[in-house]
Motif scaffolding. Structure first.
Motif, PDB file in Angstrom:
ATOM      1  N   ALA A 104      34.011  38.598  39.668  1.00 41.65           N
ATOM      2  CA  ALA A 104      33.062  37.734  39.240  1.00 41.65           C
ATOM      3  C   ALA A 104      33.722  37.271  37.588  1.00 41.65           C
ATOM      4  O   ALA A 104      33.515  36.313  37.362  1.00 41.65           O
ATOM      5  N   LEU A 105      34.094  38.209  36.953  1.00 42.86           N
ATOM      6  CA  LEU A 105      34.504  38.134  35.548  1.00 42.86           C
ATOM      7  C   LEU A 105      35.892  36.942  35.575  1.00 42.86           C
ATOM      8  O   LEU A 105      35.815  36.160  34.759  1.00 42.86           O
ATOM      9  N   ALA A 106      36.809  37.264  36.384  1.00 43.38           N
ATOM     10  CA  ALA A 106      37.745  36.769  36.629  1.00 43.38           C
ATOM     11  C   ALA A 106      37.387  35.089  36.765  1.00 43.38           C
ATOM     12  O   ALA A 106      37.987  34.205  36.216  1.00 43.38           O
ATOM     13  N   LYS A 107      36.545  35.191  37.781  1.00 42.37           N
ATOM     14  CA  LYS A 107      35.990  33.734  38.223  1.00 42.37           C
ATOM     15  C   LYS A 107      35.407  32.809  37.007  1.00 42.37           C
ATOM     16  O   LYS A 107      35.488  31.642  36.790  1.00 42.37           O
ATOM     17  N   ILE A 157      25.189  33.954  36.887  1.00 42.21           N
ATOM     18  CA  ILE A 157      24.221  34.801  37.561  1.00 42.21           C
ATOM     19  C   ILE A 157      23.467  33.767  38.281  1.00 42.21           C
ATOM     20  O   ILE A 157      23.098  33.925  39.539  1.00 42.21           O
ATOM     21  N   GLY A 158      23.148  32.504  37.683  1.00 39.25           N
ATOM     22  CA  GLY A 158      22.389  31.430  38.569  1.00 39.25           C
ATOM     23  C   GLY A 158      22.977  30.757  39.638  1.00 39.25           C
ATOM     24  O   GLY A 158      22.408  30.610  40.932  1.00 39.25           O
ATOM     25  N   GLY A 210      25.591  37.734  21.167  1.00 41.28           N
ATOM     26  CA  GLY A 210      25.091  37.246  22.605  1.00 41.28           C
ATOM     27  C   GLY A 210      26.417  37.087  23.304  1.00 41.28           C
ATOM     28  O   GLY A 210      26.320  37.589  24.661  1.00 41.28           O
ATOM     29  N   LEU A 211      27.622  36.763  22.920  1.00 45.17           N
ATOM     30  CA  LEU A 211      28.681  36.876  23.558  1.00 45.17           C
ATOM     31  C   LEU A 211      29.244  38.058  24.288  1.00 45.17           C
ATOM     32  O   LEU A 211      29.455  38.409  25.411  1.00 45.17           O
ATOM     33  N   ILE A 212      29.077  39.314  23.327  1.00 44.25           N
ATOM     34  CA  ILE A 212      29.301  40.756  23.595  1.00 44.25           C
ATOM     35  C   ILE A 212      28.328  40.986  24.839  1.00 44.25           C
ATOM     36  O   ILE A 212      28.911  41.628  25.823  1.00 44.25           O
ATOM     37  N   THR A 213      27.082  40.932  24.452  1.00 43.05           N
ATOM     38  CA  THR A 213      26.107  41.446  25.357  1.00 43.05           C
ATOM     39  C   THR A 213      26.463  40.669  26.625  1.00 43.05           C
ATOM     40  O   THR A 213      26.323  41.330  27.988  1.00 43.05           O
ATOM     41  N   SER A 214      26.497  39.424  26.723  1.00 43.38           N
ATOM     42  CA  SER A 214      26.612  38.727  27.978  1.00 43.38           C
ATOM     43  C   SER A 214      27.861  38.988  28.864  1.00 43.38           C
ATOM     44  O   SER A 214      28.062  39.045  29.919  1.00 43.38           O
ATOM     45  N   ALA A 218      26.560  40.228  32.129  1.00 41.34           N
ATOM     46  CA  ALA A 218      26.509  38.854  33.149  1.00 41.34           C
ATOM     47  C   ALA A 218      27.367  39.352  34.217  1.00 41.34           C
ATOM     48  O   ALA A 218      26.732  39.141  35.419  1.00 41.34           O
ATOM     49  N   PRO A 219      28.478  39.804  34.115  1.00 38.50           N
ATOM     50  CA  PRO A 219      29.441  40.046  35.516  1.00 38.50           C
ATOM     51  C   PRO A 219      28.711  40.810  36.320  1.00 38.50           C
ATOM     52  O   PRO A 219      28.896  40.656  37.518  1.00 38.50           O
ATOM     53  N   PHE A 220      27.974  41.932  35.869  1.00 39.09           N
ATOM     54  CA  PHE A 220      27.340  42.911  36.912  1.00 39.09           C
ATOM     55  C   PHE A 220      26.260  42.059  37.516  1.00 39.09           C
ATOM     56  O   PHE A 220      26.022  42.350  38.768  1.00 39.09           O
ATOM     57  N   ALA A 221      25.545  41.302  36.806  1.00 44.58           N
ATOM     58  CA  ALA A 221      24.216  40.778  37.341  1.00 44.58           C
ATOM     59  C   ALA A 221      24.682  39.648  38.279  1.00 44.58           C
ATOM     60  O   ALA A 221      24.100  39.702  39.480  1.00 44.58           O
ATOM     61  N   ALA A 222      26.062  38.926  37.945  1.00 41.71           N
ATOM     62  CA  ALA A 222      26.456  37.896  38.847  1.00 41.71           C
ATOM     63  C   ALA A 222      26.992  38.556  40.282  1.00 41.71           C
ATOM     64  O   ALA A 222      26.694  38.144  41.253  1.00 41.71           O
TER      65      ALA A 222
END
Lengths: 231, 261
Positions: A104-107, A157-158, A210-214, A218-222
């Motif tokens: 997901a992170l790569a994408k 995620i969405g 925000g960038l560090i947190t996401s 976010a990749p885990f949530a995605a």
């Protein structure tokens, strides 16, 4: 029965996937341009709708450019997992033995390079159109450079949640825009502060946070969202 | 050690643990909730009548805001509930995703429309209060805006839940969205501090002394407790209906239907 990934193969898989996605994107160059053209058209509508008064345009410039960036990102988000979902590649990724989070992170990274980076690069032109004061141009570019990756990350995620729906695009904007609100507020506040000659570094700090947190979450949530959608 | 194997083979569960496990069973939950619901509605009714009587009749009018101050007895508890229900939905969503308990999925999703309704009540009552007090129905201040964003978050969860056909998959996707939205809740809360606004600061806090007279505080607190009971009653009612709907082909629902007929 999937084999344990060899050591070092995580970064290899990441880079291979990134390379593949960028290659695919550049093979479809016209599709690549749609969000960019969309961005230009949306921003050019504002002077037409509001009037060409330079004072007013300068005042609303940060908001207009940022909202146009949000819209352009959401327009392009659907392509993030769509083709891989439709031809079954995504299921192959899941059984490949590599963590879905990494995939997901790569994408997401490739999505940002294709859809987010052009927004950052085009922002000087948009700022010129909107008569943004030149001293806040640097801050505008910085907020976009820090903020658009967050848009791609949260957006993923969405997309993961709506990918199994035939008409996911309309729902996607409803899911994602409320989550974008803090970024819009902070980023435009930074640019406006810079235009008014006030300190703005605290807003940039918040964007970095925000960038560090996401990037971390976010990749885990995605990945979790994709797993639910494919179950 | 060996002599104990007979008793170890059937470990006796603590009554509380057993009770929680039982609640996960749809027929058991259906019966249990059915017994509670009338009481919850009753307590809600009594408290609401009392709270509204104290608030709308007994409490004094504000020297600045006049009679319109009475809107807060509806507005403030609804605002508290709109945020509390979102958090409880996210917590239940987390439990549902981790332990995959169907009842909790249903409860989390049944919370969303109730929370959305409270958010709409908050916004409506707030704008009706704003007209005489601020001279306008709508102001883009931090709290109003974050309440509106909260409504959009609720609508997103409801929208996603209703768009996916398979009920359990829909619930899991919407639960994940609720959790993601809950990460936004603190940011929404702190946006009150980031933005300098027209809105008055909060005048009730648990830590410090409240700057509100007790004749106005009691009806407010009674209404706050009443809305909790409303949430409980409405939530269990919705969950029971949803269970019947999802399990309509199962034996225990058929038995209930036979009894009813």
């Amino acid at each position: 029965m999937t084999a344990e990934p060899l050591s070092g193969s995580l970064s290899k898989a990441f880079l291979a996937l990134l390379r593949r996605d960028l290659l695919l994107a550049f093979r479809r160059r016209t599709e690549l341009l749609f969000p960019v053209i969309f961005l230009l058209v949306v921003v050019s509508l504002f002077p037409l709708g509001i009037g060409p008064g330079p004072q007013l345009l300068a005042r609303i410039a940060p908001g207009v450019i940022w909202i146009a960036a949000l819209l352009a990102t959401v327009i392009s988000l659907d392509a993030l997992f769509r083709s891989d979902f439709e031809d079954g590649t995504l299921e192959q990724f899941i059984i490949s033995g590599h963590p879905l989070t990494l995939i997901a992170l790569a994408k997401i990274v490739s999505h940002w390079l294709v859809a987010g980076l052009p927004i950052v690069l085009l922002s000087p032109l948009l700022a010129l159109w909107m008569n943004l004061p030149s001293e806040s141009l640097g801050v505008m570019i910085l907020t976009l450079a820090l903020g658009t990756p967050i848009l791609s990350l949260i957006g993923s995620i969405g997309v993961g949640l709506t990918i199994s729906l035939k008409r996911g695009g309309q729902l996607l904007s409803l899911l994602v825009f409320p989550l974008y609100v803090p970024i819009l507020i902070i980023a435009t506040a930074a640019v406006m502060a810079a235009s008014d000659g006030l300190p703005y570094t605290q807003f940039l700090g918040l964007l970095i946070a925000g960038l560090i947190t996401s990037v971390t979450l976010a990749p885990f949530a995605a990945a979790a969202a994709l797993k639910i959608s494919l179950s | 050690m060996n002599s104990n194997t007979a008793t170890k083979a059937k470990p006796r569960k603590h009554p509380v643990v057993l009770f929680i496990h039982k609640l996960g069973s749809p027929p058991w939950f259906y019966d249990f909730a059915g017994k509670f619901i009338p009481w919850l509605w009753l307590i809600f009714g009594v408290l609401t009548v009392l709270g509204l009587y104290l608030g709308l009749v007994k409490a004094p009018e504000d020297y600045l805001q006049g009679q319109s101050v009475r809107i807060i007895y509806l507005h403030v508890p609804a605002a508290w509930m709109s945020m509390m229900i979102y958090s409880s939905m996210a917590v239940m969503g987390f439990i549902a995703l981790v332990w995959r308990i169907r009842i909790v999925e249903i409860l989390a999703m049944a919370s969303a429309p109730i929370g959305a309704a409270f958010t709409i009540v908050t916004l409506t009552a707030g704008s009706l209060w704003g007209r005489p007090t601020w001279g306008t129905y709508w102001v883009w201040d931090a709290r109003l805006t974050s309440e509106l964003v909260l409504l959009f978050l609720y609508l997103g969860v409801i929208g996603l839940y209703n768009s996916i056909d398979e009920p359990r998959k829909a619930a899991r996707a919407a639960c994940l969205l609720a959790i993601v939205g809950a990460v936004n809740l603190p940011i929404i809360h702190y946006s009150v501090k980031w933005w300098n606004t027209l809105h008055q600061g909060s005048s009730i806090s648990l830590m410090g002394g409240s700057s509100i007279d007790s004749s106005m505080l009691y009806p407010l607190l009674i209404m706050a407790v009443a809305t909790k009971f409303y949430y409980g009653a409405n939530l269990l009612t919705r969950a029971r209906i949803k269970l019947l709907e999802q399990d309509k082909r199962k034996a225990w629902v058929r038995e209930i239907l036979k009894e009813k007929n």
